[in-house]
Design an enzyme around this catalytic site. Structure first.
Site, PDB file in Angstrom:
ATOM      1  N   HIS A 109       0.833  -1.212   0.000  1.00 54.75           N
ATOM      2  CA  HIS A 109       0.000   0.000   0.000  1.00 54.75           C
ATOM      3  C   HIS A 109       0.862   1.254   0.000  1.00 54.75           C
ATOM      4  O   HIS A 109       2.085   1.190   0.173  1.00 54.75           O
ATOM      5  CB  HIS A 109      -0.941   0.008   1.199  1.00 54.75           C
ATOM      6  CG  HIS A 109      -0.244   0.018   2.526  1.00 54.75           C
ATOM      7  ND1 HIS A 109       0.291   1.161   3.084  1.00 54.75           N
ATOM      8  CD2 HIS A 109      -0.001  -0.984   3.407  1.00 54.75           C
ATOM      9  CE1 HIS A 109       0.836   0.872   4.253  1.00 54.75           C
ATOM     10  NE2 HIS A 109       0.673  -0.434   4.471  1.00 54.75           N
ATOM     11  N   CYS A 166       3.119  -4.837   6.644  1.00 57.03           N
ATOM     12  CA  CYS A 166       2.868  -4.479   5.245  1.00 57.03           C
ATOM     13  C   CYS A 166       4.111  -3.934   4.554  1.00 57.03           C
ATOM     14  O   CYS A 166       5.083  -3.564   5.193  1.00 57.03           O
ATOM     15  CB  CYS A 166       1.760  -3.434   5.152  1.00 57.03           C
ATOM     16  SG  CYS A 166       0.165  -4.048   5.728  1.00 57.03           S
TER      17      CYS A 166
END
Length: 190
Positions: A150, A166
């Site tokens: 992301h 992440c």
């Protein structure tokens, strides 16, 4: 008393400059035979990768997120388009999931719900899309729950161990990667 001329001053300046530069030149030459120590904090310290070292074949799109060098590598289906993006990576090995996965969903303007452990540790709550959202402007969800590739609004995180699992990219870079990456693309987190 001798008179200082422009030519004499230049010679003296060159000799002085050479005297100060000599130790650095000697040191640089003596290090020439030794391999350079990789930079541990520089986001640009990553190097090119060969997809064959990680995958049997190229998929429609192939992505390698290298957590050691903090870089994401992208290859197109025929290998003619290869790109490297600087990333943020998980803060600890315990937060890092490694292995093969796929992109299963994509979202522009993602909202964010913290994991239960994040709620317990930090008291974080649901965050709608916007400038305070830790997922930035675009998110690509993987087969592993709670692991994403992301964007981030906090550009200080890129090049650092700063996430809870992440892989983060600058918003303009995730937007580019997002446009290039279809659902089903193969991913390896290494």
């Amino acid at each position: 008393m001798s008179k200082l001329t422009r030519r004499g001053a230049m010679k003296t300046g060159l000799i002085a400059a050479g005297t100060f530069a000599l130790p650095g030149l000697v040191r640089a030459q003596s290090l020439g035979d030794q391999p350079a120590e990789p930079s541990r904090r520089n986001a640009s310290s990553f190097s090119a990768q060969d997809w064959r070292d990680h995958f049997d074949a190229l998929g429609v799109v192939t992505i390698l997120a290298d957590t050691d060098s903090r870089a994401l590598h992208y290859w197109s289906a025929d290998g003619s388009d290869y790109r490297i993006y600087p990333t943020s990576v998980p803060r600890t090995d315990e937060l890092t999931r490694r292995g093969y996965t796929k992109v299963v969903r994509k979202k522009v303007g993602p909202d964010w719900t913290p994991t239960q452990s994040m709620v317990e540790r930090f008291g974080w709550t649901y965050m709608p899309p916007g400038p305070d959202n830790p997922l930035g402007t675009h998110a690509m969800y993987l087969t592993w729950p709670a692991y994403l590739i992301h964007g981030t609004h906090d550009t200080r995180k890129i090049g650092r161990k700063s996430s809870d699992g992440c892989i983060g990219l600058y918003n303009e870079k995730i937007e580019e990667l997002f446009a290039l990456t279809p659902i089903g693309s193969q991913v390896k987190i290494a």
